[in-house]
Scaffold this motif. Structure first.
Motif, PDB file in Angstrom:
ATOM      1  N   THR A 179      49.560  19.807 -26.681  1.00  0.00           N
ATOM      2  CA  THR A 179      51.094  20.315 -27.357  1.00  0.00           C
ATOM      3  C   THR A 179      51.839  19.328 -26.576  1.00  0.00           C
ATOM      4  O   THR A 179      52.736  18.715 -27.094  1.00  0.00           O
ATOM      5  CB  THR A 179      51.510  21.587 -27.468  1.00  0.00           C
ATOM      6  OG1 THR A 179      50.090  22.050 -28.046  1.00  0.00           O
ATOM      7  CG2 THR A 179      52.635  21.524 -28.341  1.00  0.00           C
ATOM      8  N   GLU A 180      51.754  19.281 -25.318  1.00  0.00           N
ATOM      9  CA  GLU A 180      52.968  18.769 -24.486  1.00  0.00           C
ATOM     10  C   GLU A 180      52.737  17.043 -24.424  1.00  0.00           C
ATOM     11  O   GLU A 180      53.911  16.537 -24.845  1.00  0.00           O
ATOM     12  CB  GLU A 180      52.612  18.907 -22.928  1.00  0.00           C
ATOM     13  CG  GLU A 180      53.843  18.974 -22.178  1.00  0.00           C
ATOM     14  CD  GLU A 180      53.597  19.100 -20.602  1.00  0.00           C
ATOM     15  OE1 GLU A 180      52.525  19.571 -20.406  1.00  0.00           O
ATOM     16  OE2 GLU A 180      54.204  18.712 -19.824  1.00  0.00           O
ATOM     17  N   GLU A 181      51.547  16.611 -24.419  1.00  0.00           N
ATOM     18  CA  GLU A 181      51.290  15.097 -24.763  1.00  0.00           C
ATOM     19  C   GLU A 181      52.006  14.854 -25.948  1.00  0.00           C
ATOM     20  O   GLU A 181      52.583  13.732 -26.054  1.00  0.00           O
ATOM     21  CB  GLU A 181      49.996  14.692 -24.487  1.00  0.00           C
ATOM     22  CG  GLU A 181      49.283  14.988 -23.174  1.00  0.00           C
ATOM     23  CD  GLU A 181      47.892  14.851 -23.073  1.00  0.00           C
ATOM     24  OE1 GLU A 181      47.138  14.746 -22.035  1.00  0.00           O
ATOM     25  OE2 GLU A 181      47.187  15.204 -24.251  1.00  0.00           O
ATOM     26  N   THR A 200      54.144  16.307 -27.913  1.00  0.00           N
ATOM     27  CA  THR A 200      55.424  16.419 -27.835  1.00  0.00           C
ATOM     28  C   THR A 200      56.325  15.158 -27.259  1.00  0.00           C
ATOM     29  O   THR A 200      57.115  14.702 -27.738  1.00  0.00           O
ATOM     30  CB  THR A 200      56.041  17.595 -27.200  1.00  0.00           C
ATOM     31  OG1 THR A 200      55.546  18.771 -27.626  1.00  0.00           O
ATOM     32  CG2 THR A 200      57.537  17.865 -27.162  1.00  0.00           C
ATOM     33  N   ASP A 201      55.726  14.605 -25.963  1.00  0.00           N
ATOM     34  CA  ASP A 201      56.331  13.567 -25.380  1.00  0.00           C
ATOM     35  C   ASP A 201      56.042  12.288 -26.381  1.00  0.00           C
ATOM     36  O   ASP A 201      56.986  11.439 -26.374  1.00  0.00           O
ATOM     37  CB  ASP A 201      55.537  13.181 -24.330  1.00  0.00           C
ATOM     38  CG  ASP A 201      55.751  14.408 -22.986  1.00  0.00           C
ATOM     39  OD1 ASP A 201      56.767  15.037 -23.139  1.00  0.00           O
ATOM     40  OD2 ASP A 201      54.947  14.376 -22.086  1.00  0.00           O
ATOM     41  N   ASP A 202      54.946  12.164 -27.030  1.00  0.00           N
ATOM     42  CA  ASP A 202      54.903  10.833 -28.020  1.00  0.00           C
ATOM     43  C   ASP A 202      55.767  11.023 -29.020  1.00  0.00           C
ATOM     44  O   ASP A 202      56.241   9.883 -29.215  1.00  0.00           O
ATOM     45  CB  ASP A 202      53.309  10.986 -28.582  1.00  0.00           C
ATOM     46  CG  ASP A 202      52.379  10.648 -27.460  1.00  0.00           C
ATOM     47  OD1 ASP A 202      52.758  10.386 -26.332  1.00  0.00           O
ATOM     48  OD2 ASP A 202      51.254  11.018 -27.766  1.00  0.00           O
ATOM     49  N   ARG A 226      58.710  12.366 -29.249  1.00  0.00           N
ATOM     50  CA  ARG A 226      60.260  12.072 -28.555  1.00  0.00           C
ATOM     51  C   ARG A 226      60.159  10.829 -28.030  1.00  0.00           C
ATOM     52  O   ARG A 226      61.390  10.183 -28.452  1.00  0.00           O
ATOM     53  CB  ARG A 226      60.216  12.860 -27.301  1.00  0.00           C
ATOM     54  CG  ARG A 226      60.105  14.368 -27.674  1.00  0.00           C
ATOM     55  CD  ARG A 226      61.088  15.258 -26.027  1.00  0.00           C
ATOM     56  NE  ARG A 226      61.191  16.461 -26.756  1.00  0.00           N
ATOM     57  CZ  ARG A 226      60.733  17.668 -26.079  1.00  0.00           C
ATOM     58  NH1 ARG A 226      60.422  17.686 -25.013  1.00  0.00           N
ATOM     59  NH2 ARG A 226      61.095  19.033 -26.588  1.00  0.00           N
ATOM     60  N   SER A 227      59.175  10.109 -27.574  1.00  0.00           N
ATOM     61  CA  SER A 227      59.643   8.666 -27.386  1.00  0.00           C
ATOM     62  C   SER A 227      59.460   7.841 -28.683  1.00  0.00           C
ATOM     63  O   SER A 227      59.902   6.803 -28.591  1.00  0.00           O
ATOM     64  CB  SER A 227      58.473   8.132 -26.590  1.00  0.00           C
ATOM     65  OG  SER A 227      57.134   8.318 -27.033  1.00  0.00           O
ATOM     66  N   ASN A 228      59.112   8.477 -29.663  1.00  0.00           N
ATOM     67  CA  ASN A 228      59.057   7.941 -31.185  1.00  0.00           C
ATOM     68  C   ASN A 228      60.406   8.125 -31.938  1.00  0.00           C
ATOM     69  O   ASN A 228      60.947   7.080 -32.364  1.00  0.00           O
ATOM     70  CB  ASN A 228      57.647   8.399 -31.696  1.00  0.00           C
ATOM     71  CG  ASN A 228      57.285   7.523 -33.016  1.00  0.00           C
ATOM     72  OD1 ASN A 228      57.941   6.213 -33.091  1.00  0.00           O
ATOM     73  ND2 ASN A 228      56.611   7.828 -34.127  1.00  0.00           N
ATOM     74  N   SER A 279      64.008  12.781 -30.312  1.00  0.00           N
ATOM     75  CA  SER A 279      63.968  14.323 -29.782  1.00  0.00           C
ATOM     76  C   SER A 279      63.336  15.078 -30.616  1.00  0.00           C
ATOM     77  O   SER A 279      63.484  14.831 -32.065  1.00  0.00           O
ATOM     78  CB  SER A 279      65.276  14.669 -29.531  1.00  0.00           C
ATOM     79  OG  SER A 279      65.955  15.198 -30.744  1.00  0.00           O
ATOM     80  N   ARG A 305      60.453  21.774 -29.021  1.00  0.00           N
ATOM     81  CA  ARG A 305      59.177  22.481 -28.880  1.00  0.00           C
ATOM     82  C   ARG A 305      58.822  23.350 -29.905  1.00  0.00           C
ATOM     83  O   ARG A 305      57.565  23.117 -30.504  1.00  0.00           O
ATOM     84  CB  ARG A 305      59.078  23.172 -27.638  1.00  0.00           C
ATOM     85  CG  ARG A 305      57.944  23.807 -27.143  1.00  0.00           C
ATOM     86  CD  ARG A 305      58.054  24.380 -25.818  1.00  0.00           C
ATOM     87  NE  ARG A 305      59.428  25.451 -25.583  1.00  0.00           N
ATOM     88  CZ  ARG A 305      59.203  26.564 -25.368  1.00  0.00           C
ATOM     89  NH1 ARG A 305      58.095  27.291 -24.956  1.00  0.00           N
ATOM     90  NH2 ARG A 305      60.315  27.215 -25.161  1.00  0.00           N
TER      91      ARG A 305
END
Ligand SMILES: [Mn+2]
Ligand SMILES: [Mn+2]
Ligand SMILES: [Zn+2]
Ligand SMILES: [Zn+2]
Lengths: 138, 138
Positions: free
Chosen positions: A35-37, A39-41, A43-45, A48, A51
């Motif tokens: 989930t964390e990974e 979420t990061d992906d 966000r960078s896409n 924002s 969670r």
DNA sequence: CAGCATTCTGGACTGAGTCAAGAGTTTGGC
DNA sequence: GCCAAACTCTTGACTCAGTCCAGAATGCTG
């Protein structure tokens, strides 16, 4: 491909949102991600995302059968969009890397347990445990 | 039987404590129990025990191969002393009841994945999912 | 384009499990 | 049997994935 995702969502009665499209794209792009990974992906896409939105979206996708949730002992939840093909996973006990394993026997082979104890079985989940090439001492 | 447990512990270089003997007895008496259930059992047996002692003991037992930890997706960790026979589990999606399934094929059958991706596989864990007799609508 | 259903947000919260350090207990050599 | 050393237990704080909530925002249908 976003169009395809949109259709997929609509087909399941889900509204199309940038967050959802981005989550689906993230799951597709990086199989077995946490989930964390993801979420990061996302966000960078798209900049924002909350969670909660990610958890909700993943939950709905799983519920609708669009993606699959995997959670081997000791691991946090992971997701993949390769679904409905009864494939299995091979997990390294040391570094936790996870790779896909096609079902050895055929279609839904392992599905047949000897005695089913009156259960109506719909899935056989197989996790192979061992050491990956990097982690096994040479 | 406590004597047998004592021997088992000593044989693995573990000190014999009332807590450990009680934890082992609890695991044997109630297969697939959760840490909480086991803690309750131990307490009603020897009066009191710390949560930490139970976690530690279970962890050591698993490490030594005396018991096995099972953790299907969405479930909390469960333990059993039936170990080394490569048996599998059948879990009800509705009520989470868990029953043992003997390995369909033989000894360590499912152990052979088609391609092993260079891994050294030591275990194939199988979880069958479905509906138990009570939970499937009649 | 209005109104309603659905979704998103931020923040508080839960609960399984872990960490740490001091107190207590078991063991093996004497 | 006794003592020191090794190991184990206890207490309490802490972590972290995941959930719950309620109000704000957004997408969808007519
Ligand atoms: Mn996969
Ligand atoms: Mn079992
Ligand atoms: Zn590895
Ligand atoms: Zn059931």
């Amino acid at each position: 491909m976003d169009l395809a995702v949109e259709q997929q969502l609509k087909g399941h009665g889900l509204q199309v949102t940038v967050q959802r499209v981005a989550v689906m794209a993230a799951v597709s792009a990086r199989p077995h991600a946490t989930t964390e990974e993801l979420t990061d992906d996302v966000r960078s896409n798209i900049g924002s995302v909350s969670r909660q939105a990610v958890y909700d979206t993943l939950g709905i996708f799983v519920e609708k059968g669009l993606i699959r949730k995997i959670q081997p002992t000791g691991s946090v939840a992971r997701y993949e969009d390769r679904v409905g093909d009864n494939h299995h996973h091979l997990v390294c006990r040391t570094c936790s890397v996870m790779v896909d394993i096609d079902c050895a026997v055929g279609e839904t082979p392992c599905l047949t347990a000897e005695t089913d104890h009156g259960f109506e079985i719909d899935e056989a989940e197989v996790v192979y445990w061992g050491q990956c090439p990097q982690c096994k001492t040479p």
